[in-house]
Design a protein around this motif. Structure first.
Motif, PDB file in Angstrom:
ATOM      1  N   ALA A  61     -17.353 -53.466  -5.712  1.00  0.00           N
ATOM      2  CA  ALA A  61     -16.577 -54.671  -6.037  1.00  0.00           C
ATOM      3  C   ALA A  61     -15.906 -55.240  -4.793  1.00  0.00           C
ATOM      4  CB  ALA A  61     -15.532 -54.343  -7.103  1.00  0.00           C
ATOM      5  N   GLN A  62     -15.473 -54.363  -3.906  1.00  0.00           N
ATOM      6  CA  GLN A  62     -14.811 -54.825  -2.681  1.00  0.00           C
ATOM      7  C   GLN A  62     -15.738 -55.682  -1.823  1.00  0.00           C
ATOM      8  OE1 GLN A  62     -13.238 -51.228  -0.793  1.00  0.00           O
ATOM      9  NE2 GLN A  62     -11.178 -51.817  -1.438  1.00  0.00           N
ATOM     10  N   VAL A  63     -17.006 -55.276  -1.706  1.00  0.00           N
ATOM     11  CA  VAL A  63     -17.912 -56.030  -0.828  1.00  0.00           C
ATOM     12  C   VAL A  63     -18.466 -57.272  -1.515  1.00  0.00           C
ATOM     13  CG1 VAL A  63     -18.512 -53.994   0.525  1.00  0.00           C
ATOM     14  CG2 VAL A  63     -19.932 -54.604  -1.441  1.00  0.00           C
ATOM     15  N   LEU A  64     -18.351 -57.348  -2.834  1.00  0.00           N
ATOM     16  CA  LEU A  64     -18.790 -58.550  -3.548  1.00  0.00           C
ATOM     17  C   LEU A  64     -17.781 -59.679  -3.434  1.00  0.00           C
ATOM     18  CD1 LEU A  64     -20.147 -57.030  -6.898  1.00  0.00           C
ATOM     19  CD2 LEU A  64     -21.496 -57.918  -4.986  1.00  0.00           C
ATOM     20  N   ASP A  65     -16.545 -59.320  -3.236  1.00  0.00           N
ATOM     21  CA  ASP A  65     -15.465 -60.305  -3.252  1.00  0.00           C
ATOM     22  C   ASP A  65     -15.667 -61.366  -2.167  1.00  0.00           C
ATOM     23  OD1 ASP A  65     -13.051 -61.413  -4.126  1.00  0.00           O
ATOM     24  OD2 ASP A  65     -11.936 -60.377  -2.551  1.00  0.00           O
ATOM     25  N   GLY A  66     -15.729 -62.614  -2.581  1.00  0.00           N
ATOM     26  CA  GLY A  66     -15.807 -63.724  -1.639  1.00  0.00           C
ATOM     27  C   GLY A  66     -17.197 -64.085  -1.157  1.00  0.00           C
ATOM     28  N   LEU A  67     -18.237 -63.410  -1.649  1.00  0.00           N
ATOM     29  CA  LEU A  67     -19.590 -63.770  -1.215  1.00  0.00           C
ATOM     30  C   LEU A  67     -19.959 -65.151  -1.753  1.00  0.00           C
ATOM     31  CD1 LEU A  67     -21.660 -60.478  -1.711  1.00  0.00           C
ATOM     32  CD2 LEU A  67     -20.963 -61.522   0.455  1.00  0.00           C
ATOM     33  N   PRO A  68     -20.477 -66.035  -0.899  1.00  0.00           N
ATOM     34  CA  PRO A  68     -20.822 -67.381  -1.369  1.00  0.00           C
ATOM     35  C   PRO A  68     -22.213 -67.433  -1.984  1.00  0.00           C
ATOM     36  CG  PRO A  68     -21.205 -67.229   0.985  1.00  0.00           C
ATOM     37  CD  PRO A  68     -20.638 -65.897   0.566  1.00  0.00           C
ATOM     38  N   ALA A  69     -22.431 -68.376  -2.851  1.00  0.00           N
ATOM     39  CA  ALA A  69     -23.772 -68.663  -3.373  1.00  0.00           C
ATOM     40  C   ALA A  69     -24.346 -69.785  -2.520  1.00  0.00           C
ATOM     41  CB  ALA A  69     -23.694 -69.059  -4.838  1.00  0.00           C
ATOM     42  N   ASP A  70     -24.857 -69.424  -1.345  1.00  0.00           N
ATOM     43  CA  ASP A  70     -25.239 -70.417  -0.342  1.00  0.00           C
ATOM     44  C   ASP A  70     -26.739 -70.457  -0.073  1.00  0.00           C
ATOM     45  OD1 ASP A  70     -25.544 -67.993   0.885  1.00  0.00           O
ATOM     46  OD2 ASP A  70     -24.146 -68.382   2.537  1.00  0.00           O
ATOM     47  N   GLY A  71     -27.538 -69.884  -0.966  1.00  0.00           N
ATOM     48  CA  GLY A  71     -28.981 -69.901  -0.777  1.00  0.00           C
ATOM     49  C   GLY A  71     -29.526 -68.712  -0.022  1.00  0.00           C
ATOM     50  N   THR A  72     -28.657 -67.866   0.515  1.00  0.00           N
ATOM     51  CA  THR A  72     -29.099 -66.649   1.190  1.00  0.00           C
ATOM     52  C   THR A  72     -29.485 -65.599   0.147  1.00  0.00           C
ATOM     53  OG1 THR A  72     -27.624 -67.065   3.059  1.00  0.00           O
ATOM     54  CG2 THR A  72     -28.420 -64.813   2.779  1.00  0.00           C
ATOM     55  N   THR A  73     -30.620 -64.957   0.349  1.00  0.00           N
ATOM     56  CA  THR A  73     -31.025 -63.863  -0.536  1.00  0.00           C
ATOM     57  C   THR A  73     -30.232 -62.620  -0.156  1.00  0.00           C
ATOM     58  OG1 THR A  73     -33.262 -64.770  -0.741  1.00  0.00           O
ATOM     59  CG2 THR A  73     -32.950 -62.450  -1.329  1.00  0.00           C
ATOM     60  N   ARG A  74     -29.567 -62.037  -1.144  1.00  0.00           N
ATOM     61  CA  ARG A  74     -28.729 -60.867  -0.854  1.00  0.00           C
ATOM     62  C   ARG A  74     -29.057 -59.715  -1.805  1.00  0.00           C
ATOM     63  NH1 ARG A  74     -24.769 -64.993  -0.447  1.00  0.00           N
ATOM     64  NH2 ARG A  74     -24.215 -65.387   1.744  1.00  0.00           N
ATOM     65  N   ILE A  75     -29.114 -58.533  -1.209  1.00  0.00           N
ATOM     66  CA  ILE A  75     -29.362 -57.295  -1.944  1.00  0.00           C
ATOM     67  C   ILE A  75     -28.159 -56.391  -1.755  1.00  0.00           C
ATOM     68  CG2 ILE A  75     -30.841 -55.252  -2.115  1.00  0.00           C
ATOM     69  CD1 ILE A  75     -33.014 -57.121  -0.689  1.00  0.00           C
ATOM     70  N   VAL A  76     -27.518 -56.019  -2.842  1.00  0.00           N
ATOM     71  CA  VAL A  76     -26.402 -55.077  -2.787  1.00  0.00           C
ATOM     72  C   VAL A  76     -26.969 -53.662  -2.726  1.00  0.00           C
ATOM     73  CG1 VAL A  76     -24.389 -54.172  -4.015  1.00  0.00           C
ATOM     74  CG2 VAL A  76     -24.901 -56.628  -4.073  1.00  0.00           C
ATOM     75  N   VAL A  77     -26.400 -52.839  -1.848  1.00  0.00           N
ATOM     76  CA  VAL A  77     -26.799 -51.432  -1.747  1.00  0.00           C
ATOM     77  C   VAL A  77     -25.547 -50.594  -1.995  1.00  0.00           C
ATOM     78  CG1 VAL A  77     -27.965 -49.678  -0.375  1.00  0.00           C
ATOM     79  CG2 VAL A  77     -28.499 -52.103  -0.006  1.00  0.00           C
ATOM     80  N   GLY A  78     -25.513 -49.917  -3.138  1.00  0.00           N
ATOM     81  CA  GLY A  78     -24.330 -49.153  -3.519  1.00  0.00           C
ATOM     82  C   GLY A  78     -24.690 -47.788  -4.066  1.00  0.00           C
ATOM     83  N   HIS A  79     -23.655 -46.990  -4.273  1.00  0.00           N
ATOM     84  CA  HIS A  79     -23.863 -45.622  -4.747  1.00  0.00           C
ATOM     85  C   HIS A  79     -22.711 -45.246  -5.671  1.00  0.00           C
ATOM     86  CE1 HIS A  79     -25.722 -41.623  -4.365  1.00  0.00           C
ATOM     87  NE2 HIS A  79     -24.486 -41.157  -4.499  1.00  0.00           N
ATOM     88  N   GLY A  80     -23.052 -44.564  -6.754  1.00  0.00           N
ATOM     89  CA  GLY A  80     -22.034 -44.111  -7.690  1.00  0.00           C
ATOM     90  C   GLY A  80     -22.384 -44.493  -9.114  1.00  0.00           C
TER      91      GLY A  80
END
Length: 382
Positions: free
Chosen positions: A142-161
């Motif tokens: 959740a911390q790294v998601l905060d503030g990410l823009p929807a700007d057309g960049t393809t993004r892949i979240v990599v997390g654990h837990g």
């Protein structure tokens, strides 16, 4: 755009039920699953590999294990992004900052060693949530998601837990909140969530974009891990404004840890168990945890012991499932009448039979002695 999603390699893992040469073969198979990613990446046309945590079993690995693991990663042939997880957190003793790892790390291996965005190429980013301790006090994803823009960049979240909807203990501060993931996906800030921690393939939620890849080689019995030994091939259509996603599971593991239950009340049941074990393929790469219930005569229990002794030498391991095992052994009437002995020896056998039928503290020893007597008289000790 296509990539491989994997996790929970836990290189250096040992299993207490593997002994002798089975443990080194199992360790080699875990590295072999990593090596298999190279041909799979080439076949699938994957640009890179993401490993969503727990690359290593722990941070105190033997140097040989580290070197062999890095060599396996080198052979994959495409960039391999490693996320520190709960087994190998990025703490003061981290394997990722060790002199050996730093010196031998291949150029294609990249450690996601800071939270947030990691640039892969123009228009493509990884959003990493590495563990810096074994006991996080917050939702790292959740911390790294905060503030990410929807700007057309393809993004892949990599997390654990663990995702919060999958566990009963909702008060753990490190749980990954599903609502935050789905909100980020819905607004187009991220397009796929690659998770590790669960060792079986699992699609989380209803978006089709949040996945656990599972471990590429089995780590636990099938009543705990129903679908291990896989890697996910993830296809994201970058030409689609919605970045449509397709996920395919590919098997790379070669070992099996199976939990079996079998009732044994007659000699026929023992023979059926023998047949079932005999028909199993790949015995040298199969671990059986066996739960047996029933009531047997001393003769049939001796036959069962012979059966189990044989297959314990053939399988990678054959271990009792204690919580699922309850066998009563009771001498049958006349079971020891035809041994061809008399006098003092016959009286001793009668005494053993009486003790074996009792509920006293010596009953189990008496049953074992009678079973041994049967094996000796039938030539079973030869």
């Amino acid at each position: 755009m296509r990539f491989l999603h994997t996790a929970d390699w836990q290189l250096g893992m040992t299993r207490h039920f593997l002994s002798g040469e089975a443990q080194p073969r199992y360790s080699a198979a875990r590295r072999g699953a990593v090596t298999a990613l190279g041909p799979l990446a080439a076949e699938a046309g994957a640009e890179f590999v993401v490993v969503a945590g727990d690359v290593f079993e722990h941070n105190q690995l033997a140097p040989r294990e580290v070197s062999q693991s890095l060599e396996a990663m080198r052979g994959i042939g495409v960039p391999v992004y490693l996320l520190p997880g709960n087994h190998d957190p990025l703490d003061a003793a981290s394997v990722y900052t060790s002199a050996l790892f730093t010196a031998e790390r291949p150029d294609n291996v990249i450690v996601l060693d800071r939270p947030g965005v990691h640039h892969v190429r123009p228009g493509l980013e990884l959003v990493a949530a590495p563990w810096s301790s074994k006991f996080p006090t917050t939702d790292l994803v959740a911390q790294v998601l905060d503030g990410l823009p929807a700007d057309g960049t393809t993004r892949i979240v990599v997390g654990h837990g663990a995702v919060d909807i999958l566990v009963p203990d909702k008060d753990r501060p490190s749980l990954i909140g599903l609502a935050a993931l789905e909100a980020a996906l819905a607004r187009g800030a991220v397009h796929y969530v690659a998770l590790g921690d669960k060792h079986s393939v699992l699609d989380v939620g209803s978006s089709g974009r949040i996945w656990y890849s599972g471990a590429p080689e089995v780590t636990n019995f099938d009543d705990v891990e129903p679908d291990p030994g896989n890697v996910l091939v993830v296809d994201i259509d970058e030409a689609d404004p919605r970045r449509s996603v397709r996920v395919d599971s590919r098997r790379v593991g070669t070992w099996r840890f199976l939990s079996l239950r079998h009732g044994v009340d007659t000699s026929r049941d023992v023979a059926d168990l023998d047949i079932n074990l005999d028909l199993m393929p790949d015995k040298d790469r199969t671990v059986i945890r066996l739960g047996l219930t029933g009531s047997l005569t001393v003769t049939d229990k001796a036959a069962l012991d012979v059966c189990l002794d044989r297959y314990a030498r053939v399988f990678a391991a054959l271990v009792p499932w204690d919580r699922q095992t309850d066998i009563a052994v009771m001498p049958a009437d006349g079971e020891f009448d035809d041994l061809g002995i008399g006098g003092f020896a016959a009286a001793a056998v009668d005494e053993l039979v009486a003790t074996a039928r009792s509920s006293g503290q010596d009953a189990e020893d008496a049953r074992a002695a009678l079973a041994l007597l049967l094996r000796l008289t039938e030539g079973g000790a030869a």
